[in-house]
Design a protein around this motif. Sequence first.
Motif, short mmCIF file in Angstrom:
data_model
loop_
_atom_site.label_atom_id
_atom_site.label_comp_id
_atom_site.label_asym_id
_atom_site.label_seq_id
_atom_site.Cartn_x
_atom_site.Cartn_y
_atom_site.Cartn_z
N LEU A 137 0.74 -1.29 0.07
CA LEU A 137 -0.08 0.06 0.00
C LEU A 137 0.94 1.42 -0.08
O LEU A 137 0.50 2.36 -0.56
CB LEU A 137 -0.89 0.00 1.13
N GLU A 138 1.87 1.22 0.80
CA GLU A 138 2.76 2.34 0.79
C GLU A 138 3.48 2.50 -0.54
O GLU A 138 3.67 3.67 -0.97
CB GLU A 138 4.02 2.19 1.77
N MET A 141 1.13 4.40 -2.64
CA MET A 141 0.65 6.15 -2.24
C MET A 141 1.86 6.82 -1.79
O MET A 141 1.77 7.96 -1.75
CB MET A 141 -0.13 5.62 -0.78
N GLN A 142 3.27 6.27 -1.87
CA GLN A 142 4.43 6.90 -2.03
C GLN A 142 4.59 7.76 -0.64
O GLN A 142 4.27 7.05 0.65
CB GLN A 142 4.51 7.74 -3.06
N ASP A 143 4.28 9.13 -0.63
CA ASP A 143 4.64 9.50 0.56
C ASP A 143 3.27 10.47 1.13
O ASP A 143 3.05 11.11 2.15
CB ASP A 143 5.32 11.07 0.30
N ALA A 144 2.02 9.92 0.59
CA ALA A 144 0.77 10.39 0.82
C ALA A 144 0.10 9.74 2.17
O ALA A 144 -0.86 10.17 2.66
CB ALA A 144 -0.25 9.95 -0.28
N VAL A 145 0.88 8.64 2.87
CA VAL A 145 0.35 7.79 4.15
C VAL A 145 0.48 8.82 5.52
O VAL A 145 1.56 9.27 5.50
CB VAL A 145 1.31 6.50 4.27
N ILE A 146 -0.69 9.00 5.95
CA ILE A 146 -0.53 9.77 7.30
C ILE A 146 -0.47 8.68 8.49
O ILE A 146 0.21 8.83 9.28
CB ILE A 146 -1.75 10.64 7.69
#
Length: 335
Positions: A137-138, A141-146
């Motif tokens: 999933l990461e 989404m790249q750097d969009a994960v909160i």
Amino acid sequence: MGTLHDDVVIIRPSEKEGDPSVITVNCPDKTGLGSDLCRILLFFGLSIVRGASGISYYRSELQSPKPPDVFLIKLCCVDRKGLLHDLTQVLSSLELNIQKVKVSTTPDGTVVDLFFITDTRELLHTKNRQEETYKALEDVMQDAVISFNIEKVGPEITACSQASPYLPSAITDDIFNLEMSNDLPSVSLTSNNVCVTMDNSLSPAHTLVQIVCQDHKGLLYDIMRTLKDYNIQISYGRFYIKQGRKCEIDLFIMQSDGKKIVDPSKQTALSLRLKMELLQPLRVTVVSRGPDTELLVANPVELSSKGRPLVFYDITLALKMLNTCIFSVLPQLSA
């Protein structure tokens, strides 16, 4: 293949590019076996282009399978177009089956996704499997994960795949009209390129069901799940796709008591049901909600509470291709 009483699955890859692969299955017989096998193939995104089955099964003492554990994936991230489909595609590739989804988007562009899922590998309780899921999933989404979390939920969530009793009239009226569209005693029904015919003269022990229709994704599954819900056994079958995606299916069937279907009312009821499921395997309608537009999709569910595989994947893919943003998703979606 081994002895007759071996449980065996053999996959023979195609010899030429573009030719179909051949899957041979030897397993215990049961009512609905064809539906279960077609559902597995549909879950893996495979299409059946030709098929035949014979009475080459054997019976054994079958135990009811244990209900799968349900896990909740909580994901908070920055929203973007096509995000929900990309997440769904990752979960599908990991053989994680979505049972229920709830999505909420905040005014600042942050989205909170809740995925209730089951693991076909039955390994999601392990640290390695959870880390594999997070990494996949990461990557998309790249750097969009909160924030991200996986937890096992209680048994009461296992009912989440049941269809909602509150379907809009646009869908229920359409189903009712389709069911009542043919009230004739004849068992040969033709409508919108769907023809269903039954014949008891060609076999001393079976009723022959002949279906001619246009191909669509999950066609054989739609036929098999309908027969499974009627508790009908298939002893032999043939499936073939001709030019123009026209399909011809011959099925030799019998009731659970081992007898033919000779009652005209039962023949008509089964024929009407097959026609309805082939004409509209999914019920779709669009409703205006003020400034928003709501897409409603009714997914038929088997009596065993199993929904059609990859419905949510197909919906999100279509919306992504149409460059349409998804603002929120309400519960009661079946995978």
